[in-house]
Design an enzyme around this catalytic site. Structure first.
Site, PDB file in Angstrom:
ATOM      1  N   HIS A  25     -10.823  -8.174  -3.384  1.00 27.89           N
ATOM      2  CA  HIS A  25     -10.908  -7.471  -2.335  1.00 27.89           C
ATOM      3  C   HIS A  25     -12.084  -6.360  -2.453  1.00 27.89           C
ATOM      4  O   HIS A  25     -12.192  -5.666  -3.401  1.00 27.89           O
ATOM      5  CB  HIS A  25      -9.513  -6.510  -2.600  1.00 27.89           C
ATOM      6  CG  HIS A  25      -9.085  -5.527  -1.648  1.00 27.89           C
ATOM      7  ND1 HIS A  25      -7.722  -5.471  -1.128  1.00 27.89           N
ATOM      8  CD2 HIS A  25      -9.698  -4.623  -0.982  1.00 27.89           C
ATOM      9  CE1 HIS A  25      -7.757  -4.577  -0.271  1.00 27.89           C
ATOM     10  NE2 HIS A  25      -9.117  -4.041  -0.030  1.00 27.89           N
ATOM     11  N   HIS A  27     -14.936  -4.829   0.543  1.00 27.91           N
ATOM     12  CA  HIS A  27     -15.281  -4.644   1.896  1.00 27.91           C
ATOM     13  C   HIS A  27     -16.748  -4.801   2.058  1.00 27.91           C
ATOM     14  O   HIS A  27     -17.446  -3.977   1.464  1.00 27.91           O
ATOM     15  CB  HIS A  27     -14.946  -3.431   2.638  1.00 27.91           C
ATOM     16  CG  HIS A  27     -13.252  -3.211   2.827  1.00 27.91           C
ATOM     17  ND1 HIS A  27     -12.384  -3.272   3.773  1.00 27.91           N
ATOM     18  CD2 HIS A  27     -12.341  -3.023   1.719  1.00 27.91           C
ATOM     19  CE1 HIS A  27     -11.347  -3.383   3.630  1.00 27.91           C
ATOM     20  NE2 HIS A  27     -11.295  -2.915   2.201  1.00 27.91           N
ATOM     21  N   ASP A  29     -18.687  -3.842   4.480  1.00 24.71           N
ATOM     22  CA  ASP A  29     -19.220  -2.530   4.879  1.00 24.71           C
ATOM     23  C   ASP A  29     -18.728  -1.309   4.044  1.00 24.71           C
ATOM     24  O   ASP A  29     -19.209  -0.322   4.447  1.00 24.71           O
ATOM     25  CB  ASP A  29     -18.491  -2.279   6.429  1.00 24.71           C
ATOM     26  CG  ASP A  29     -17.143  -2.544   6.692  1.00 24.71           C
ATOM     27  OD1 ASP A  29     -16.376  -3.153   5.750  1.00 24.71           O
ATOM     28  OD2 ASP A  29     -16.475  -1.650   7.268  1.00 24.71           O
ATOM     29  N   HIS A 210      -3.340  -5.216   3.830  1.00 26.96           N
ATOM     30  CA  HIS A 210      -3.297  -3.822   3.245  1.00 26.96           C
ATOM     31  C   HIS A 210      -2.178  -2.922   3.430  1.00 26.96           C
ATOM     32  O   HIS A 210      -1.596  -2.789   4.566  1.00 26.96           O
ATOM     33  CB  HIS A 210      -4.403  -2.938   3.948  1.00 26.96           C
ATOM     34  CG  HIS A 210      -5.805  -3.169   3.495  1.00 26.96           C
ATOM     35  ND1 HIS A 210      -6.410  -4.164   3.803  1.00 26.96           N
ATOM     36  CD2 HIS A 210      -6.698  -2.265   2.665  1.00 26.96           C
ATOM     37  CE1 HIS A 210      -7.839  -3.949   3.277  1.00 26.96           C
ATOM     38  NE2 HIS A 210      -7.803  -3.040   2.660  1.00 26.96           N
ATOM     39  N   GLU A 213      -0.463   1.514   0.399  1.00 29.08           N
ATOM     40  CA  GLU A 213      -1.542   2.523  -0.142  1.00 29.08           C
ATOM     41  C   GLU A 213      -1.458   3.637   0.236  1.00 29.08           C
ATOM     42  O   GLU A 213      -1.059   4.681  -0.617  1.00 29.08           O
ATOM     43  CB  GLU A 213      -2.885   1.888   0.440  1.00 29.08           C
ATOM     44  CG  GLU A 213      -4.493   2.568   0.131  1.00 29.08           C
ATOM     45  CD  GLU A 213      -5.480   1.991   0.965  1.00 29.08           C
ATOM     46  OE1 GLU A 213      -5.333   1.619   1.871  1.00 29.08           O
ATOM     47  OE2 GLU A 213      -6.618   2.430   0.573  1.00 29.08           O
TER      48      GLU A 213
HETATM   49  O1  LIG Z   1      -8.867   0.769   1.212  1.00 33.88           O
HETATM   50  C1  LIG Z   1      -8.691   0.529   2.347  1.00 33.88           C
HETATM   51  N1  LIG Z   1      -7.598   0.843   3.371  1.00 33.88           N
HETATM   52  C2  LIG Z   1      -7.504   0.469   4.394  1.00 33.88           C
HETATM   53  N2  LIG Z   1      -8.625   0.142   4.992  1.00 33.88           N
HETATM   54  C3  LIG Z   1      -9.830   0.001   4.648  1.00 33.88           C
HETATM   55  C4  LIG Z   1     -10.107   0.264   3.252  1.00 33.88           C
HETATM   56  N3  LIG Z   1     -11.183   0.088   2.904  1.00 33.88           N
HETATM   57  C5  LIG Z   1     -11.842  -0.307   4.000  1.00 33.88           C
HETATM   58  N4  LIG Z   1     -11.033   0.052   4.980  1.00 33.88           N
HETATM   59  C6  LIG Z   1     -11.386  -0.389   6.443  1.00 33.88           C
HETATM   60  O2  LIG Z   1     -11.675  -1.881   6.577  1.00 33.88           O
HETATM   61  C7  LIG Z   1     -12.781  -2.004   7.542  1.00 33.88           C
HETATM   62  C8  LIG Z   1     -13.212  -3.415   7.377  1.00 33.88           C
HETATM   63  O3  LIG Z   1     -13.690  -3.687   6.067  1.00 33.88           O
HETATM   64  C9  LIG Z   1     -13.541  -0.859   7.316  1.00 33.88           C
HETATM   65  O4  LIG Z   1     -14.361  -0.772   8.209  1.00 33.88           O
HETATM   66  C10 LIG Z   1     -12.531   0.229   6.941  1.00 33.88           C
HETATM   67  O5  LIG Z   1     -12.288   0.954   8.053  1.00 33.88           O
HETATM   68 ZN   LIG Z   2      -9.641  -2.527   1.119  1.00 35.86          ZN
END
Ligand SMILES: O=c1[nH]cnc2c1ncn2[C@@H]1O[C@H](CO)[C@@H](O)[C@H]1O
Ligand SMILES: [Zn+2]
Length: 366
Positions: A25, A27, A29, A210, A213
């Site tokens: 996990h 990201h 970006d 997701h 959380e």
């Molecule tokens: O921890 C998280 N929880 C929910 N969404 C997230 C988290 N981290 C990042 N993103 C979202 O996932 C998109 C694609 O990578 C990111 O642009 C962000 O908006």
């Molecule tokens: Zn995430």
């Protein structure tokens, strides 16, 4: 006086960095190098809050440290803005793999939302191709020390999940291992995207969601029992279905029992959870109890930039908070590899020929 068995000695930071690690996990970006953001922003005239790399790294961490998932996610405006061309995506993808390999990660699934990278005219297909090119260049340069796959994310507040699911299936043999939904959780339940999940199930595809959380048990329950998620992104709130009595007796509710019985992997991201308020500190993170109860726990970074972290850092914090040993870190790592969206024989090969020998060598060198 008998010496402490080496497997009970707390690992040093250097040992943790050398140990083979598996990341499910992370990201794309959320993991850019600050210096790269500054360069790419300069090329397109995107205005950043601060101008030097060190302050920018700090700015991301401080802005993300908000105790709110929604405010945490606002920081992604600046990373997504500089990832709108093929060259920029390829560079960010290449640097991501370089950074993970340097940190001792041997297998990674890196996710991002293709629909967020089309504002300058790229097609969804071109976005995935550009990221794959960066992954291919960097894994080749690393000489096979790291294997990387893409996970394609759909944004849960948008309505493009079916398109993204189709994209994931179209790219399944070319570097994409699965699908995910992300973004603000409250108000956007996973069942909004049920058609996409049902499509993926019919295509024998893998997906994680997701869930649990910023929102609790109903989100986890929907992700598993309605949508059929293979894994849970975070899943920390499963703790709400577990009670620990004063005498230490633990009782699992129906959903927590199901998650543990079915060995549903939890993609836990301790530092990220502290920033968004899902946990008060790493030392108090539910990962401790869930690990004691032998849930299928994995350790992850989520967003290396926003949390100023790495796999080594996350594991070092857990070692500090819970006294984990190399044996525990090996358990997290094998859990993660078993839970990867890679074919079974490939997972087994990495466990047998990379992870187990890597930990054995560390134990012997003590
Ligand atoms: O921890 C998280 N929880 C929910 N969404 C997230 C988290 N981290 C990042 N993103 C979202 O996932 C998109 C694609 O990578 C990111 O642009 C962000 O908006
Ligand atoms: Zn995430």
């Amino acid at each position: 006086m008998s010496a402490t068995p080496s497997e009970l000695i707390a690992p040093t930071r250097d040992e943790i960095r050398q140990a083979p690690k598996v990341l499910l996990h992370d990201h794309l970006d959320g993991g850019l190098r600050p210096a790269t953001i500054i360069e790419l922003a300069g090329e397109i005239g995107h205005e950043l809050p601060v101008q030097d790399a060190e302050s920018l790294g700090r700015w991301f961490a401080e802005a993300a440290d908000s105790r709110s998932l929604v405010r945490y996610l606002e920081t992604f405006d600046h990373t997504v803005a500089v990832m709108q061309t093929g060259d920029a995506l390829t560079r960010v993808a290449r640097e991501c793999v370089e950074d993970l390999a340097a940190d001792g990660v041997v297998y990674a699934e890196v996710r991002y939302a293709p629909e967020q990278h089309v504002s300058q005219g790229l097609t969804l297909d071109e976005v995935v191709a550009a990221v794959q090119l960066g992954f291919d260049e960097a894994t080749e340069a690393a000489g096979g020390r790291i294997v990387v796959r893409q996970l394609l994310t759909a944004m849960r507040h948008q309505a493009r999940s079916m398109e993204i699911a189709h994209l994931a299936v179209a790219w399944r043999d070319r570097g994409v291992a699965g699908f995910d939904i992300a973004g603000a959780e409250a108000g956007y339940p996973p069942t909004r995207h049920l058609d996409a999940f049902e499509y993926l199930q019919r295509e024998n595809s893998h997906f994680t969601i997701h869930a649990g959380e910023a929102f609790g048990l109903p989100s986890i329950w929907q992700a598993i029992q309605w949508c059929g998620a293979d894994r849970l992104g975070h899943g920390v709130r499963i703790i709400d279905d577990i009670t620990v009595a004063d005498d230490g007796t633990v009782t699992l509710g129906g959903l927590a029992s199901y998650v543990r019985d079915k060995r549903i992997p939890l993609e836990m991201c301790p530092s990220s959870n502290v920033q968004t308020g899902a946990a008060d500190s790493v030392a108090e993170h539910p990962i401790g109890l869930l690990t004691d109860l032998r849930f299928r726990v994995t350790v992850n970074t989520d967003n290396r930039l926003m949390s100023q972290t790495s796999m080594t850092d996350e594991m070092a914090k857990l070692v500090e908070g819970f006294g984990y040993t190399l044996t525990d870190l090996r358990w997290f790592t094998i859990n993660a590899m078993k839970s990867a969206f890679l074919p079974f024989d490939e997972r087994l090969a990495i466990i047998d020929s990379v992870i187990k020998p890597g930990y054995a060598a560390l134990g012997e060198s003590r």
